[in-house]
Write an enzyme that holds these catalytic residues in place. Sequence first.
Site, mmCIF file in Angstrom:
data_model
loop_
_atom_site.group_PDB
_atom_site.id
_atom_site.type_symbol
_atom_site.label_atom_id
_atom_site.label_comp_id
_atom_site.label_asym_id
_atom_site.label_seq_id
_atom_site.Cartn_x
_atom_site.Cartn_y
_atom_site.Cartn_z
ATOM 1 N N HIS A 105 0.851 -1.190 0.000
ATOM 2 C CA HIS A 105 0.000 0.000 0.000
ATOM 3 C C HIS A 105 0.887 1.239 0.000
ATOM 4 O O HIS A 105 1.996 1.222 0.557
ATOM 5 C CB HIS A 105 -0.871 0.050 1.262
ATOM 6 N N CYS A 113 -2.312 2.806 9.202
ATOM 7 C CA CYS A 113 -3.299 1.787 8.855
ATOM 8 C C CYS A 113 -4.482 1.795 9.816
ATOM 9 O O CYS A 113 -5.609 1.490 9.418
ATOM 10 C CB CYS A 113 -2.658 0.402 8.857
#
Length: 301
Positions: free
Chosen positions: A199, A293
Amino acid sequence: MDMNPTPLKAPRTERRALAERVPASRRAPRTATARRFLMCRPTHFDVTYAINPWMRPEQGADPERALRQWTALRDLYRRLGHTVQEIDPDPRLPDMVFAANGATVIDGRVLGARFRHPERAAEGPAYLSWFAERAAEHGYGAVRAARFVNEGEGDYLLAGRTILAGSGFRTEPRAHEEAEEFFGLPVVTLTLVDPAYYHLDTALSVLSDTEVMYYPPAFSEGSRALLETLYPDAVLAGPEDAAAFGLNALSDGRHVLLPSGATRLAGRLAARGFEPIGVDLSELLKAGGSVKCCTLELRPG
């Protein structure tokens, strides 16, 4: 024993050398801006499948330890003056703690996530329902399900009025066009090439409207050249700090919350006038996540 959040410092000689190389304008005092965040308690957190190189199902995870670490992060945000809302965890979704992946919220407009892996697919509708139920109360002007695969702020990072968008492992390039049209903001595509940094928020962090830090080897040659053009004075992370998930960080303009192990990166941030604060989320790192996150920013209209 879990570590408490503490200011991070590089060795004194290294801090002095870094400071001497940073222009005085970059060392000026920083100002924090109060933010609104959405988080999800890791009540059901576990590592039961592997969809990234960090996950080891045979080792599992300790939900109680994860909860203690997560709670310390949430409480730290509140002590720093930020507002934290919580979404109820779903016992079927052990990765729902990673709220950043659930949606992208800019100017009160909410674009839901559409996950690539079936193990996380139900998280998208769960987060979208949370926003839809609160649209009138909190002023979300539009709440839309995504047509194309995107994993929220895992791959969409707002820098000023530009969206930096990752692709290569999870979010597909077509989703970048969808985000640009929905938010009415320019989108810059950045291609990730190292599966350990799957990511964008594992390889790059936005520090202010005009500043970022990133790990160059995580990006394709063309994306590295683009980042060098856009951010010639960026803070660059080395392999040790990147492997410690040091770039999965969150900045409020003054404080930068990042994993405790990223000490060299902390020194570079301090030399720029930021206040790095170390946070221990080592249990959640077993699933490939850390500070950013766990944190979805709610940007009002």
